[in-house]
Motif scaffolding. Sequence first.
Motif, mmCIF file in Angstrom:
data_model
loop_
_atom_site.group_PDB
_atom_site.id
_atom_site.type_symbol
_atom_site.label_atom_id
_atom_site.label_comp_id
_atom_site.label_asym_id
_atom_site.label_seq_id
_atom_site.Cartn_x
_atom_site.Cartn_y
_atom_site.Cartn_z
ATOM 1 N N LEU A 87 -11.537 3.293 -5.340
ATOM 2 C CA LEU A 87 -11.200 4.400 -4.448
ATOM 3 C C LEU A 87 -10.735 3.856 -3.101
ATOM 4 O O LEU A 87 -11.171 2.771 -2.697
ATOM 5 N N PRO A 88 -9.922 4.597 -2.372
ATOM 6 C CA PRO A 88 -9.498 4.120 -1.043
ATOM 7 C C PRO A 88 -10.666 3.729 -0.137
ATOM 8 O O PRO A 88 -10.582 2.736 0.588
ATOM 9 N N VAL A 112 -6.707 -9.122 -7.462
ATOM 10 C CA VAL A 112 -6.136 -7.898 -8.013
ATOM 11 C C VAL A 112 -5.321 -8.223 -9.258
ATOM 12 O O VAL A 112 -4.538 -9.175 -9.269
ATOM 13 N N THR A 113 -5.505 -7.429 -10.286
ATOM 14 C CA THR A 113 -4.616 -7.447 -11.445
ATOM 15 C C THR A 113 -3.854 -6.142 -11.417
ATOM 16 O O THR A 113 -4.460 -5.062 -11.343
ATOM 17 N N THR A 114 -2.529 -6.236 -11.433
ATOM 18 C CA THR A 114 -1.698 -5.037 -11.368
ATOM 19 C C THR A 114 -1.467 -4.472 -12.764
ATOM 20 O O THR A 114 -1.735 -5.136 -13.771
ATOM 21 N N THR A 115 -0.965 -3.263 -12.808
ATOM 22 C CA THR A 115 -0.706 -2.616 -14.096
ATOM 23 C C THR A 115 0.375 -3.335 -14.903
ATOM 24 O O THR A 115 0.430 -3.183 -16.117
ATOM 25 N N GLU A 118 -2.884 6.124 -0.078
ATOM 26 C CA GLU A 118 -1.953 5.822 -1.171
ATOM 27 C C GLU A 118 -1.940 4.363 -1.602
ATOM 28 O O GLU A 118 -1.593 4.064 -2.733
ATOM 29 N N ALA A 119 -2.255 3.431 -0.683
ATOM 30 C CA ALA A 119 -2.052 2.018 -0.992
ATOM 31 C C ALA A 119 -2.988 1.126 -0.182
ATOM 32 O O ALA A 119 -3.473 1.502 0.879
ATOM 33 N N ALA A 120 -3.195 -0.075 -0.729
ATOM 34 C CA ALA A 120 -3.913 -1.132 -0.016
ATOM 35 C C ALA A 120 -2.884 -2.047 0.616
ATOM 36 O O ALA A 120 -1.798 -2.246 0.079
ATOM 37 N N LEU A 170 0.268 -2.508 -1.778
ATOM 38 C CA LEU A 170 0.018 -2.328 -3.200
ATOM 39 C C LEU A 170 -0.447 -0.901 -3.450
ATOM 40 O O LEU A 170 -1.594 -0.556 -3.159
ATOM 41 N N PRO A 171 0.436 -0.041 -3.977
ATOM 42 C CA PRO A 171 0.010 1.337 -4.282
ATOM 43 C C PRO A 171 -1.165 1.335 -5.268
ATOM 44 O O PRO A 171 -1.191 0.545 -6.210
#
Length: 163
Positions: free
Chosen positions: A93-94, A107-110, A125-127, A138-139
């Motif tokens: 969560l934000p 971080v592992t992205t989609t 919306e993003a980090a 990174l959204p």
Amino acid sequence: MTARHDATRDRIEAELVDPLGALGLDVEAVEITPAGKRRIVRVAVDRDGGVNHDDLVEAEHEVSRVLDDADVLGEQPYTLEVTSRGVDRPLTLPRHWRRNADRLVKVTTTDGETLTGRITGCDDEAAHLDVSGQGRTLPFGEVAKALVQIEFNRPGGSPHQEA
């Protein structure tokens, strides 16, 4: 876990949100684990600035009161554990990102990319990360998994302390 356990966990979480919110705490996770004839009910809480031992004691009293009043666990005995969120829980969560500003995160992205960077901030919306000296936004929708990395020689001071 069965659908019944999921429903019980969800009901416990719903019962705890307002009372713990009144203490300035967020319910981060509720886990129910069978342990012989008992169950272990673990409730993880957090707040901006982190939680200390006194916060956890106060939260445990409130959780116990709520569980007894709501009778959500029925007659089966249980052991209650109230803990801090801890660094081993994924950032989902934000507020998790915000509370870990200036921490190192993997971080592992989609799309399967893995990166490690320091959290410089976030919005809804993003980090925002510093990855090897380069700013990166990174959204959250592109984050498959994110975990804080433990640093023993953290820049600017001592290692982060958990409650």
